[in-house]
Design an enzyme around this catalytic site. Structure first.
Site, mmCIF file in Angstrom:
data_model
loop_
_atom_site.group_PDB
_atom_site.id
_atom_site.type_symbol
_atom_site.label_atom_id
_atom_site.label_comp_id
_atom_site.label_asym_id
_atom_site.label_seq_id
_atom_site.Cartn_x
_atom_site.Cartn_y
_atom_site.Cartn_z
ATOM 1 N N SER A 125 0.835 -1.200 0.000
ATOM 2 C CA SER A 125 0.000 0.000 0.000
ATOM 3 C C SER A 125 0.868 1.248 0.000
ATOM 4 O O SER A 125 1.968 1.249 0.580
ATOM 5 C CB SER A 125 -0.866 -0.037 1.266
ATOM 6 O OG SER A 125 -1.455 1.217 1.483
ATOM 7 N N ALA A 126 0.350 2.307 -0.595
ATOM 8 C CA ALA A 126 1.050 3.591 -0.595
ATOM 9 C C ALA A 126 1.241 4.114 0.824
ATOM 10 O O ALA A 126 2.036 5.027 1.050
ATOM 11 C CB ALA A 126 0.256 4.603 -1.416
ATOM 12 N N TYR A 150 -2.413 -1.050 10.766
ATOM 13 C CA TYR A 150 -2.608 -1.688 9.464
ATOM 14 C C TYR A 150 -1.414 -1.392 8.556
ATOM 15 O O TYR A 150 -0.801 -2.300 7.982
ATOM 16 C CB TYR A 150 -3.911 -1.189 8.811
ATOM 17 C CG TYR A 150 -3.943 -1.486 7.341
ATOM 18 C CD1 TYR A 150 -4.151 -2.779 6.882
ATOM 19 C CD2 TYR A 150 -3.710 -0.482 6.391
ATOM 20 C CE1 TYR A 150 -4.130 -3.067 5.515
ATOM 21 C CE2 TYR A 150 -3.696 -0.756 5.034
ATOM 22 C CZ TYR A 150 -3.904 -2.056 4.602
ATOM 23 O OH TYR A 150 -3.874 -2.340 3.267
ATOM 24 N N LYS A 154 1.834 -3.780 6.703
ATOM 25 C CA LYS A 154 2.255 -3.810 5.289
ATOM 26 C C LYS A 154 3.752 -3.545 5.187
ATOM 27 O O LYS A 154 4.461 -4.192 4.413
ATOM 28 C CB LYS A 154 1.475 -2.772 4.480
ATOM 29 C CG LYS A 154 0.009 -3.109 4.306
ATOM 30 C CD LYS A 154 -0.178 -4.291 3.374
ATOM 31 C CE LYS A 154 -1.584 -4.832 3.377
ATOM 32 N NZ LYS A 154 -1.733 -6.124 2.732
ATOM 33 N N ASN A 200 -13.976 3.987 3.714
ATOM 34 C CA ASN A 200 -13.374 4.642 2.547
ATOM 35 C C ASN A 200 -14.374 5.529 1.820
ATOM 36 O O ASN A 200 -15.581 5.331 1.897
ATOM 37 C CB ASN A 200 -12.789 3.594 1.605
ATOM 38 C CG ASN A 200 -11.649 2.820 2.263
ATOM 39 O OD1 ASN A 200 -11.800 1.650 2.566
ATOM 40 N ND2 ASN A 200 -10.552 3.485 2.508
ATOM 41 N N GLY A 295 -4.772 11.241 11.139
ATOM 42 C CA GLY A 295 -3.880 10.367 10.351
ATOM 43 C C GLY A 295 -3.915 10.636 8.857
ATOM 44 O O GLY A 295 -3.096 10.084 8.120
HETATM 45 P P1 NAD Z 1 -10.975 -7.452 1.125
HETATM 46 O O1 NAD Z 1 -11.201 -7.434 2.599
HETATM 47 O O2 NAD Z 1 -12.139 -7.273 0.226
HETATM 48 O O3 NAD Z 1 -10.232 -8.810 0.711
HETATM 49 C C1 NAD Z 1 -9.375 -9.500 1.595
HETATM 50 C C2 NAD Z 1 -9.815 -10.958 1.591
HETATM 51 O O4 NAD Z 1 -8.951 -11.716 2.460
HETATM 52 C C3 NAD Z 1 -11.238 -11.155 2.119
HETATM 53 O O5 NAD Z 1 -11.961 -11.951 1.202
HETATM 54 C C4 NAD Z 1 -11.065 -11.870 3.458
HETATM 55 O O6 NAD Z 1 -12.127 -12.749 3.735
HETATM 56 C C5 NAD Z 1 -9.761 -12.590 3.234
HETATM 57 N N1 NAD Z 1 -8.985 -12.866 4.467
HETATM 58 C C6 NAD Z 1 -8.704 -12.010 5.473
HETATM 59 N N2 NAD Z 1 -7.934 -12.619 6.402
HETATM 60 C C7 NAD Z 1 -7.717 -13.879 5.956
HETATM 61 C C8 NAD Z 1 -7.013 -14.995 6.476
HETATM 62 N N3 NAD Z 1 -6.359 -14.919 7.652
HETATM 63 N N4 NAD Z 1 -7.006 -16.152 5.773
HETATM 64 C C9 NAD Z 1 -7.679 -16.239 4.599
HETATM 65 N N5 NAD Z 1 -8.373 -15.228 4.060
HETATM 66 C C10 NAD Z 1 -8.387 -14.052 4.736
HETATM 67 O O7 NAD Z 1 -9.842 -6.359 0.811
HETATM 68 P P2 NAD Z 1 -9.321 -5.792 -0.583
HETATM 69 O O8 NAD Z 1 -9.700 -4.367 -0.654
HETATM 70 O O9 NAD Z 1 -9.660 -6.703 -1.679
HETATM 71 O O10 NAD Z 1 -7.754 -5.835 -0.303
HETATM 72 C C11 NAD Z 1 -6.937 -6.908 -0.732
HETATM 73 C C12 NAD Z 1 -5.519 -6.675 -0.251
HETATM 74 O O11 NAD Z 1 -5.047 -5.433 -0.763
HETATM 75 C C13 NAD Z 1 -5.381 -6.570 1.263
HETATM 76 O O12 NAD Z 1 -4.167 -7.180 1.649
HETATM 77 C C14 NAD Z 1 -5.326 -5.079 1.509
HETATM 78 O O13 NAD Z 1 -4.648 -4.768 2.688
HETATM 79 C C15 NAD Z 1 -4.567 -4.611 0.286
HETATM 80 N N6 NAD Z 1 -4.820 -3.199 -0.048
HETATM 81 C C16 NAD Z 1 -6.098 -2.762 -0.181
HETATM 82 C C17 NAD Z 1 -6.346 -1.421 -0.473
HETATM 83 C C18 NAD Z 1 -7.753 -0.901 -0.574
HETATM 84 O O14 NAD Z 1 -7.934 0.307 -0.416
HETATM 85 N N7 NAD Z 1 -8.751 -1.727 -0.837
HETATM 86 C C19 NAD Z 1 -5.272 -0.544 -0.653
HETATM 87 C C20 NAD Z 1 -3.975 -1.030 -0.528
HETATM 88 C C21 NAD Z 1 -3.747 -2.374 -0.211
HETATM 89 C C1 WQD Z 2 -9.866 9.202 0.663
HETATM 90 C C2 WQD Z 2 -10.107 10.701 0.899
HETATM 91 C C3 WQD Z 2 -10.403 11.255 3.227
HETATM 92 C C4 WQD Z 2 -14.188 9.037 3.718
HETATM 93 C C5 WQD Z 2 -7.095 4.338 2.903
HETATM 94 C C6 WQD Z 2 -6.021 3.695 3.707
HETATM 95 C C7 WQD Z 2 -4.904 3.254 2.823
HETATM 96 C C8 WQD Z 2 -5.431 2.388 1.678
HETATM 97 C C9 WQD Z 2 -6.575 3.004 0.979
HETATM 98 C C10 WQD Z 2 -5.257 0.081 2.228
HETATM 99 C C11 WQD Z 2 -9.352 11.254 2.111
HETATM 100 C C12 WQD Z 2 -11.679 11.521 2.444
HETATM 101 C C13 WQD Z 2 -13.014 9.591 3.211
HETATM 102 C C14 WQD Z 2 -15.254 9.888 4.077
HETATM 103 C C15 WQD Z 2 -13.947 11.783 3.367
HETATM 104 N N1 WQD Z 2 -5.916 1.126 2.158
HETATM 105 N N2 WQD Z 2 -12.897 10.950 3.042
HETATM 106 N N3 WQD Z 2 -15.093 11.233 3.873
HETATM 107 O O1 WQD Z 2 -7.438 7.369 3.579
HETATM 108 O O2 WQD Z 2 -6.543 7.708 1.236
HETATM 109 O O3 WQD Z 2 -6.555 5.458 2.228
HETATM 110 O O4 WQD Z 2 -7.565 3.408 1.916
HETATM 111 O O5 WQD Z 2 -4.092 -0.074 2.068
HETATM 112 O O6 WQD Z 2 -3.984 2.567 3.618
HETATM 113 O O7 WQD Z 2 -5.533 4.622 4.660
HETATM 114 O O8 WQD Z 2 -8.685 6.445 1.561
HETATM 115 O O9 WQD Z 2 -11.045 6.375 0.858
HETATM 116 O O10 WQD Z 2 -10.501 6.515 3.322
HETATM 117 O O11 WQD Z 2 -10.093 8.497 1.879
HETATM 118 O O12 WQD Z 2 -13.862 12.998 3.217
HETATM 119 O O13 WQD Z 2 -16.314 9.431 4.568
HETATM 120 O O14 WQD Z 2 -11.504 10.883 1.196
HETATM 121 O O15 WQD Z 2 -10.188 12.221 4.203
HETATM 122 O O16 WQD Z 2 -8.982 12.560 1.795
HETATM 123 P P1 WQD Z 2 -7.277 6.875 2.219
HETATM 124 P P2 WQD Z 2 -10.161 6.890 1.927
#
Ligand code: NAD
Ligand code: WQD
Length: 339
Positions: A125-126, A150, A154, A200, A295
């Site tokens: 993740s970024a 979280y 990562k 989100n 944060g």
């Molecule tokens: P998601 O929660 O929809 O998918 C994660 C999946 O993993 C789920 O289906 C959950 O049931 C499964 N899971 C969780 N713990 C498990 C375990 N211990 N064993 C087996 N399965 C398990 O999330 P997503 O948005 O699809 O994210 C996928 C990956 O990408 C995650 O690792 C997340 O941290 C990473 N990521 C997501 C975002 C985002 O904003 N969605 C951003 C950056 C990184």
């Molecule tokens: C986006 C923008 C909020 C909700 C998060 C995690 C990051 C990554 C992606 C996994 C921001 C604003 C949001 C709301 C709002 N996940 N906002 N009202 O914070 O960039 O990233 O998800 O790796 O680790 O931190 O994403 O969608 O929560 O927010 O105004 O109800 O929307 O302040 O500017 P974020 P986000």
């Protein structure tokens, strides 16, 4: 063509990636404990692809299940999505996050090593970038100490994988740093289905649009950004899914550990998301400005040059597609997969 184990394949990004893998002719085995997803997503993936995949309901911390999978299937590579991802929750139950995300990843890597499978794509993740970096963020910039547990998990897994590949040259690892994944498959059959109140922005907006929430709270409008609201790099989930296929191809014949940013390179504000959503979809999103969320940074977007150059990956979808597709999914599935 490869046979790929996809952990967390029933989730949001995982399900879209499974579909792209099947469409490209790969074989797919999914391991998911369904803690944050439903098997329905995989039924829909298979219907969309007119192909089948193997689904194992289980946990990445369960060594027996992992060994069984590697014994039953000739796996070529693993795409590792499984883990917990809610920033706020990670502050309340840190041990769950350390266990699922760090211990779970180690358990998976151990099973891979036992099975002599060394090709891995990991969801990073970024959030691992240090806060002092100025966007556009590139992969050579230093990582920081994430402000939440979280993000910390990562960073730790990234570092473990870097050390693992330095110690054992059989490993070939892609660390993909996602920016902000949004959107859904064009069919509207699969999409993001958060449990409870969305953390989100995008799912919150679509739930307001569909009438499940009253109004959007915009977190802060006094940031040093063009309109005062937070700026992020939103990336269509299908483009993100395809980045995994590119990374997989790249890793199938290369050694070592390499990081790639997966974003569009465009910084978009919260108000731009809201206004464009209204224009593209012809719906109104009531909103109010509230205090900043703890944060949050003002601005975060990618320099994606490395992924474009080295992975041969190009994002195809713009903001309007992302917002139209998010709405198409939510409209067709007002309660997600629970209809
Ligand atoms: P998601 O929660 O929809 O998918 C994660 C999946 O993993 C789920 O289906 C959950 O049931 C499964 N899971 C969780 N713990 C498990 C375990 N211990 N064993 C087996 N399965 C398990 O999330 P997503 O948005 O699809 O994210 C996928 C990956 O990408 C995650 O690792 C997340 O941290 C990473 N990521 C997501 C975002 C985002 O904003 N969605 C951003 C950056 C990184
Ligand atoms: C986006 C923008 C909020 C909700 C998060 C995690 C990051 C990554 C992606 C996994 C921001 C604003 C949001 C709301 C709002 N996940 N906002 N009202 O914070 O960039 O990233 O998800 O790796 O680790 O931190 O994403 O969608 O929560 O927010 O105004 O109800 O929307 O302040 O500017 P974020 P986000």
């Amino acid at each position: 063509m490869a046979k790929v184990l996809v952990t967390g394949g029933a989730g949001y990004i995982g399900s879209h990636t499974c579909l792209e893998l099947l469409n490209a002719g790969h074989e797919v085995v999914v391991l998911d404990n369904l803690s944050n997803s439903s098997e329905e997503s995989l039924h829909r993936v298979q219907a969309l692809a007119s192909k089948t995949l193997d689904f194992v309901q289980g946990d990445i911390r369960d060594q027996k299940i992992l060994d069984q999978i590697f014994q039953t299937h000739q796996i070529d590579a693993v795409i590792h999505f499984a883990g917990l991802k809610a920033v706020g929750e990670s502050q309340q139950i840190p041990l769950e996050y350390f266990d699922n995300n760090i211990a779970g990843s180690i358990s998976l890597f151990q099973a891979m090593q036992r099975a002599r499978v060394f090709k891995l794509v990991f969801s990073s993740s970024a959030t691992v970038y240090g806060e002092s970096n100025i966007s556009p963020l590139n992969e050579d910039m230093p990582t920081g100490m994430p402000t939440n547990n979280y993000g910390y998990t990562k960073l730790i897994v990234e570092q473990l994988l870097q050390k693992l590949s330095a110690a054992d040259e059989r490993w070939s690892i892609a660390l993909l740093r996602y920016f902000n994944p949004v959107g859904a498959h064009k069919s509207g059959q699969i999409g993001e289905d958060p449990q409870g109140i969305p953390n989100n922005l995008m799912p919150y907006v679509t739930q307001v649009a569909v009438g499940r929430r009253e109004k959007l709270a915009v977190f802060g409008h006094d940031y040093d950004t063009p309109d005062g609201t937070g700026v992020r790099d939103y990336i269509h989930v299908v483009d993100l899914a395809n980045a995994h296929l590119c990374a997989l191809n790249n890793r199938l014949d290369t050694q070592g550990c390499r990081v790639w940013n997966i974003g569009t390179g465009n910084g978009i504000s919260v108000l731009q998301v809201k206004n464009t959503f209204e224009q593209v979809n012809g719906v109104t999103i009531p909103f109010e400005f509230v205090a900043r969320r703890e944060g949050d940074v003002a601005t975060c977007f990618a320099d994606n040059t490395r992924a474009l150059k080295e992975l041969g990956w190009t994002p195809k979808y713009g903001l309007e597609d992302m917002l139209a597709d998010s709405w198409n999914w939510q409209k067709q599935n007002p309660n997600g997969y629970r209809d």
